[in-house]
Design a protein around this motif. Structure first.
Motif, short mmCIF file in Angstrom:
data_model
loop_
_atom_site.label_atom_id
_atom_site.label_comp_id
_atom_site.label_asym_id
_atom_site.label_seq_id
_atom_site.Cartn_x
_atom_site.Cartn_y
_atom_site.Cartn_z
N PHE A 34 14.00 161.06 95.38
CA PHE A 34 14.46 160.28 96.25
C PHE A 34 13.57 158.89 95.37
O PHE A 34 11.92 159.40 95.48
CB PHE A 34 13.80 160.17 97.17
CG PHE A 34 14.46 161.25 98.41
CD1 PHE A 34 14.74 162.81 98.18
CD2 PHE A 34 15.98 161.26 98.95
CE1 PHE A 34 14.92 163.74 99.01
CE2 PHE A 34 16.89 161.80 99.88
CZ PHE A 34 16.32 163.25 99.81
N TYR A 36 11.97 154.58 96.29
CA TYR A 36 11.63 154.49 97.72
C TYR A 36 10.67 153.03 96.60
O TYR A 36 10.44 152.71 96.09
CB TYR A 36 10.50 155.07 97.96
CG TYR A 36 11.50 156.24 99.44
CD1 TYR A 36 10.91 157.88 98.86
CD2 TYR A 36 11.72 155.84 100.83
CE1 TYR A 36 11.48 158.20 99.48
CE2 TYR A 36 12.16 156.58 100.97
CZ TYR A 36 12.17 157.94 101.21
OH TYR A 36 12.27 158.64 101.44
N ILE A 93 7.14 155.06 95.02
CA ILE A 93 6.99 155.84 94.65
C ILE A 93 8.27 156.96 95.21
O ILE A 93 9.44 156.27 95.44
CB ILE A 93 6.49 155.76 97.04
CG1 ILE A 93 5.96 154.63 96.99
CG2 ILE A 93 5.70 156.99 97.25
CD1 ILE A 93 4.84 154.72 98.58
N GLN A 106 10.02 166.85 101.90
CA GLN A 106 10.10 166.49 100.78
C GLN A 106 8.31 165.98 100.43
O GLN A 106 7.92 165.51 101.93
CB GLN A 106 10.52 164.62 101.86
CG GLN A 106 11.46 164.36 100.55
CD GLN A 106 12.27 163.14 101.39
OE1 GLN A 106 12.31 162.19 101.00
NE2 GLN A 106 12.95 162.90 101.83
N PHE A 108 5.54 163.24 98.10
CA PHE A 108 5.52 162.03 97.87
C PHE A 108 4.66 162.35 96.34
O PHE A 108 3.56 162.85 96.70
CB PHE A 108 5.35 161.21 98.72
CG PHE A 108 6.31 160.91 99.70
CD1 PHE A 108 6.46 161.54 101.28
CD2 PHE A 108 6.52 159.35 99.36
CE1 PHE A 108 7.87 160.99 102.00
CE2 PHE A 108 8.34 158.95 100.88
CZ PHE A 108 8.32 160.17 101.73
N GLY A 109 4.92 161.32 95.73
CA GLY A 109 3.84 161.17 94.27
C GLY A 109 3.18 160.08 94.76
O GLY A 109 3.17 159.47 96.21
N PRO A 110 2.04 159.78 94.21
CA PRO A 110 0.67 159.00 94.02
C PRO A 110 1.45 157.25 94.23
O PRO A 110 1.13 156.83 94.62
CB PRO A 110 -0.05 158.92 93.58
CG PRO A 110 0.71 159.52 92.27
CD PRO A 110 1.98 160.64 93.13
N GLY A 111 2.52 157.30 93.55
CA GLY A 111 3.41 155.19 93.45
C GLY A 111 3.22 155.47 92.29
O GLY A 111 1.43 155.36 91.43
#
Lengths: 117, 114
Positions: A34, A36, A93, A106, A108-111
Motif C-alpha cells: 500500500f 500512503y 509511506i 500491515q 509500515f516503512g519509515p517513509g
C-alpha cells in the motif's frame, strides 16, 4: 522480523522531474503493498493498493498517470512521481501486508520525504 | 462525516499519568481495529491489534473496543516522555477484496512532559 524499508528516506527534486521511491519487505513476502501520503500534522491517506504482478488500484482522486506504481515482486514495490510539482511535496509511506483474511497485518516503512522545488 | 473520527489534540500530560485516546467510527463493516504510534518523520508502528469487543492488554497499553457503540480506546498507563508521539487509530473490513485496506483516524498528538 516484519521489516519494511524505503529508499530514499529524503529526496529533493526540481519541478518537472520524476522521482522513484522503493519499498521493500526485508524478511517476509508481501501479498499486497500500500502507498500512503501524509501532509504535516495530518493522517495517512491511502493512494493505491498493489498486488504483485497486477495493476495497482488507485483511490478516488489519485492520478494514476502521475503516481506510477510497479509491484515487480513479492518484496518490492516502487512509486514514481512523474513531472513532480511543489504541491506533490509530502511524506510518502508504504506498507506491506501479509497473512490471511482473518489474520492479516500491515507493516509500515519509515517513509520518504519528498520536497519539490 | 468521516468514517473514523479521532480528536487531534494536542494532548499534554505529566509523566506517570494515565492517557486515554479515543476514536469513533460510523462504518459497521469495520471488524479489525489497530492502534499505531508514529514518531515525527517516521513510519507508523503497530501497537495493538484487536478484533473482539472488550479489552486487550499489552504491558502499559490497553486497547478497548465497543462495537455496539462504535467506539475504541487506547489507554497508556504510567506514561513516559518516550511515549510522546502521534497515535493513530486504524480500522479495516473483515472481508471482500479490500480486506487489507486501512482507514485511519486523524491522529492524536501526545506529549508527556517530565
Amino acid at each position: 522480523g516484519a521489516v519494511v524499508s524505503q529508499h530514499p528516506s529524503w529526496v529533493i527534486c526540481k519541478s518537472g522531474t520524476s522521482v522513484k521511491i522503493e519499498c521493500r519487505s526485508l524478511d517476509f513476502q508481501a501479498t499486497t503493498m500500500f502507498w500512503y501520503r501524509q501532509f504535516p500534522k495530518q493522517s495517512l491517506m491511502l493512494m493505491a493498493t498493489s498486488n504483485e504482478g497486477s495493476k495497482a488500484t488507485y483511490e478516488q482522486g489519485v492520478e494514476k498517470d502521475k503516481f506510477l506504481i510497479n509491484h515487480a515482486s513479492l518484496t518490492l514495490s516502487t512509486l514514481t512521481v512523474t513531472s513532480a510539482h511543489p504541491e506533490d511535496s509530502s511524506f510518502y509511506i508504504c506498507s506491506a501486508g501479509t497473512g490471511t483474511r482473518f489474520s492479516y497485518e500491515q507493516y509500515f516503512g519509515p517513509g520518504t520525504r519528498l520536497t519539490v522545488t | 462525516q468521516k468514517e473514523v473520527e479521532q480528536d487531534p489534540g494536542p494532548l499534554s500530560v505529566p509523566e506517570g499519568a494515565i492517557v486515554s485516546l479515543n476514536c469513533t467510527y460510523s462504518n459497521s463493516a469495520f471488524q479489525y481495529f489497530m492502534w499505531y504510534r508514529q514518531y515525527s518523520r517516521k513510519g507508523p508502528e503497530l501497537l495493538m491489534y484487536t478484533y473482539s469487543s472488550g479489552n486487550k492488554e499489552d504491558g502499559r497499553f490497553t486497547a478497548q473496543v465497543d462495537k455496539s457503540s462504535k467506539y475504541i480506546s487506547l489507554f497508556i498507563r504510567d506514561s513516559q516522555p518516550s511515549d510522546s508521539a502521534t497515535y493513530l487509530c486504524a480500522m479495516k473490513n473483515a472481508g471482500g477484496t479490500s480486506y487489507g485496506k486501512l482507514t485511519f483516524g486523524q491522529g492524536t498528538i501526545l506529549t508527556v512532559h517530565p
